[in-house]
Design a protein around this motif. Structure first.
Motif, PDB file in Angstrom:
ATOM      1  N   GLY A 195       0.787  -1.218   0.000  1.00 50.56           N
ATOM      2  CA  GLY A 195       0.000   0.000   0.000  1.00 50.56           C
ATOM      3  C   GLY A 195       0.819   1.267   0.000  1.00 50.56           C
ATOM      4  O   GLY A 195       0.265   2.362  -0.108  1.00 50.56           O
ATOM      5  N   ARG A 196       2.136   1.151   0.085  1.00 43.59           N
ATOM      6  CA  ARG A 196       3.005   2.324   0.112  1.00 43.59           C
ATOM      7  C   ARG A 196       3.613   2.581  -1.264  1.00 43.59           C
ATOM      8  O   ARG A 196       3.602   1.727  -2.134  1.00 43.59           O
ATOM      9  CB  ARG A 196       4.094   2.161   1.169  1.00 43.59           C
ATOM     10  N   THR A 197       4.137   3.766  -1.409  1.00 38.47           N
ATOM     11  CA  THR A 197       4.739   4.172  -2.679  1.00 38.47           C
ATOM     12  C   THR A 197       6.177   4.583  -2.431  1.00 38.47           C
ATOM     13  O   THR A 197       6.538   5.033  -1.337  1.00 38.47           O
ATOM     14  CB  THR A 197       3.973   5.348  -3.292  1.00 38.47           C
ATOM     15  N   ALA A 198       6.998   4.446  -3.454  1.00 37.95           N
ATOM     16  CA  ALA A 198       8.422   4.768  -3.320  1.00 37.95           C
ATOM     17  C   ALA A 198       8.952   5.366  -4.608  1.00 37.95           C
ATOM     18  O   ALA A 198       8.496   5.024  -5.701  1.00 37.95           O
ATOM     19  CB  ALA A 198       9.221   3.515  -2.968  1.00 37.95           C
ATOM     20  N   LEU A 199       9.914   6.257  -4.465  1.00 38.39           N
ATOM     21  CA  LEU A 199      10.705   6.785  -5.578  1.00 38.39           C
ATOM     22  C   LEU A 199      12.150   6.401  -5.331  1.00 38.39           C
ATOM     23  O   LEU A 199      12.697   6.686  -4.258  1.00 38.39           O
ATOM     24  CB  LEU A 199      10.574   8.303  -5.663  1.00 38.39           C
ATOM     25  N   VAL A 200      12.768   5.760  -6.316  1.00 39.94           N
ATOM     26  CA  VAL A 200      14.187   5.410  -6.233  1.00 39.94           C
ATOM     27  C   VAL A 200      14.893   6.072  -7.406  1.00 39.94           C
ATOM     28  O   VAL A 200      14.587   5.776  -8.568  1.00 39.94           O
ATOM     29  CB  VAL A 200      14.411   3.886  -6.286  1.00 39.94           C
ATOM     30  N   THR A 201      15.818   6.988  -7.129  1.00 39.47           N
ATOM     31  CA  THR A 201      16.546   7.625  -8.216  1.00 39.47           C
ATOM     32  C   THR A 201      17.692   6.725  -8.670  1.00 39.47           C
ATOM     33  O   THR A 201      18.250   5.954  -7.893  1.00 39.47           O
ATOM     34  CB  THR A 201      17.092   9.005  -7.812  1.00 39.47           C
ATOM     35  N   GLY A 202      18.023   6.823  -9.954  1.00 42.81           N
ATOM     36  CA  GLY A 202      19.089   5.988 -10.501  1.00 42.81           C
ATOM     37  C   GLY A 202      18.757   4.519 -10.415  1.00 42.81           C
ATOM     38  O   GLY A 202      19.609   3.695 -10.076  1.00 42.81           O
ATOM     39  N   ALA A 203      17.503   4.149 -10.750  1.00 45.23           N
ATOM     40  CA  ALA A 203      17.034   2.776 -10.545  1.00 45.23           C
ATOM     41  C   ALA A 203      17.091   1.930 -11.806  1.00 45.23           C
ATOM     42  O   ALA A 203      16.516   0.841 -11.844  1.00 45.23           O
ATOM     43  CB  ALA A 203      15.615   2.789  -9.991  1.00 45.23           C
ATOM     44  N   SER A 204      17.794   2.400 -12.837  1.00 49.66           N
ATOM     45  CA  SER A 204      17.871   1.621 -14.075  1.00 49.66           C
ATOM     46  C   SER A 204      18.948   0.548 -14.022  1.00 49.66           C
ATOM     47  O   SER A 204      19.009  -0.308 -14.906  1.00 49.66           O
ATOM     48  CB  SER A 204      18.128   2.548 -15.270  1.00 49.66           C
ATOM     49  N   ARG A 205      19.805   0.571 -12.996  1.00 53.80           N
ATOM     50  CA  ARG A 205      20.891  -0.399 -12.909  1.00 53.80           C
ATOM     51  C   ARG A 205      21.489  -0.375 -11.506  1.00 53.80           C
ATOM     52  O   ARG A 205      21.158   0.478 -10.679  1.00 53.80           O
ATOM     53  CB  ARG A 205      21.977  -0.074 -13.925  1.00 53.80           C
ATOM     54  N   GLY A 206      22.381  -1.314 -11.252  1.00 50.15           N
ATOM     55  CA  GLY A 206      23.180  -1.326 -10.029  1.00 50.15           C
ATOM     56  C   GLY A 206      22.382  -1.342  -8.742  1.00 50.15           C
ATOM     57  O   GLY A 206      21.349  -2.011  -8.623  1.00 50.15           O
ATOM     58  N   ILE A 207      22.872  -0.595  -7.760  1.00 52.51           N
ATOM     59  CA  ILE A 207      22.248  -0.554  -6.443  1.00 52.51           C
ATOM     60  C   ILE A 207      20.817  -0.037  -6.539  1.00 52.51           C
ATOM     61  O   ILE A 207      19.907  -0.568  -5.894  1.00 52.51           O
ATOM     62  CB  ILE A 207      23.088   0.295  -5.479  1.00 52.51           C
ATOM     63  N   GLY A 208      20.594   0.999  -7.342  1.00 52.79           N
ATOM     64  CA  GLY A 208      19.256   1.552  -7.453  1.00 52.79           C
ATOM     65  C   GLY A 208      18.253   0.544  -7.981  1.00 52.79           C
ATOM     66  O   GLY A 208      17.111   0.470  -7.506  1.00 52.79           O
ATOM     67  N   GLN A 209      18.657  -0.230  -8.967  1.00 50.61           N
ATOM     68  CA  GLN A 209      17.787  -1.270  -9.513  1.00 50.61           C
ATOM     69  C   GLN A 209      17.462  -2.310  -8.439  1.00 50.61           C
ATOM     70  O   GLN A 209      16.304  -2.740  -8.305  1.00 50.61           O
ATOM     71  CB  GLN A 209      18.471  -1.930 -10.704  1.00 50.61           C
ATOM     72  N   ALA A 210      18.472  -2.707  -7.674  1.00 48.09           N
ATOM     73  CA  ALA A 210      18.252  -3.690  -6.610  1.00 48.09           C
ATOM     74  C   ALA A 210      17.324  -3.139  -5.534  1.00 48.09           C
ATOM     75  O   ALA A 210      16.474  -3.856  -5.004  1.00 48.09           O
ATOM     76  CB  ALA A 210      19.591  -4.100  -6.001  1.00 48.09           C
ATOM     77  N   VAL A 211      17.480  -1.847  -5.214  1.00 50.44           N
ATOM     78  CA  VAL A 211      16.617  -1.226  -4.202  1.00 50.44           C
ATOM     79  C   VAL A 211      15.171  -1.184  -4.694  1.00 50.44           C
ATOM     80  O   VAL A 211      14.232  -1.538  -3.964  1.00 50.44           O
ATOM     81  CB  VAL A 211      17.107   0.191  -3.862  1.00 50.44           C
ATOM     82  N   ALA A 212      14.972  -0.744  -5.938  1.00 46.39           N
ATOM     83  CA  ALA A 212      13.620  -0.663  -6.485  1.00 46.39           C
ATOM     84  C   ALA A 212      12.958  -2.041  -6.481  1.00 46.39           C
ATOM     85  O   ALA A 212      11.786  -2.187  -6.090  1.00 46.39           O
ATOM     86  CB  ALA A 212      13.665  -0.095  -7.895  1.00 46.39           C
TER      87      ALA A 212
END
Length: 254
Positions: free
Chosen positions: A6-23
């Motif tokens: 039910g929550r929403t998130a914004l992850v910057t730099g999420a196309s690869r690497g750490i950001g992708q893993a976080v997203a």
């Protein structure tokens, strides 16, 4: 796991690497994720597709960080994608890489580092505040470079020191809204996109030998720490820099 359902998130730099893993990790826990990218549209689409294949919800949003209107462009896209829902979790992950030692860094490289690594996250938070829900989370990816004297990363370490200071001051300011603000500091982290940087003979063994847990980090190692800070379990943690390096350069291991 659905701890963020039910929550929403914004992850910057999420196309690869750490950001992708976080997203991917936040989506796996139930969050609807805005996957930010600057130029790697294919990588962002791959992140969204992976999340959707696993049963999650995500959408891509483009904004080139380091430009004059980066935060406005990003948050306009996020607000449109959320369609009236508030933002619960903001992860400032995107960053420009080290520009080299002081003797070779140009003024343009220095300015670019600060535009992407300091100015962008600062104004992203500023623009996100009206959208950010009370009780939300702000998490910024820093680096162990702030606690280690590496002459090849002086300007980069300065940018990460700045966002760590921002973390503490924002935590004090936003606490009245029950918004926690923390940073995560990875160390040597091997991902699919930076594997070549660890290809030099003996480098992996050298770094592992200087790390308490005796190996390089992975993007998933860092993503798990971010997910913890995003969860209800971390509701009483704020204003902190969490070292997620496996104990890199803690001292002699003799």
């Amino acid at each position: 796991m659905d701890g963020l359902s039910g929550r929403t998130a914004l992850v910057t730099g999420a196309s690869r690497g750490i950001g992708q893993a976080v997203a991917t990790r936040l989506a796996a826990q139930g969050a609807a994720v805005a996957v930010h990218y600057g130029t790697d549209a294919a990588g962002a689409a791959a992140t969204v597709a992976a999340i959707e294949r696993a049963g999650g919800t995500a959408f891509a949003v483009r904004a080139e960080l380091g430009t004059d209107d980066d935060a406005d462009t990003l948050l306009a896209g996020v607000a449109a994608g959320l369609a009236g829902r508030p933002l619960d979790i903001l992860v400032n992950n995107a960053a420009a890489p080290p520009a080299g030692p002081m003797g070779t860094t140009t003024r343009a490289e220095f300015d670019r580092l600060f535009a992407v690594n300091v100015r962008a996250p600062y104004f992203i938070v500023q623009r996100a505040l009206p959208l950010l829900a009370d009780g939300g989370r702000v998490i910024t990816v820093s680096s162990v470079a702030t606690r280690m004297a590496n002459p090849a990363q002086t300007s980069f370490a300065m940018t990460k020191g700045a966002v760590e200071t921002m973390t503490r001051t924002l935590a004090n300011e936003l606490g009245v809204r029950r918004i926690t603000v923390n940073a995560v500091a990875p160390g040597a982290t091997r991902t699919a996109t930076n594997a070549a940087a660890f290809a030099a003979p003996g480098l992996v063994e050298h770094i592992a030998g200087s790390t308490a847990l005796d190996r390089l980090g992975t993007a998933e190692d860092v993503a798990d720490v971010v997910a913890l800070l995003a969860s209800d379990a971390a509701r009483w943690i704020t204003g902190q820099v969490v070292d997620a390096s496996g104990g890199l350069f803690l001292g002699p291991r003799a």
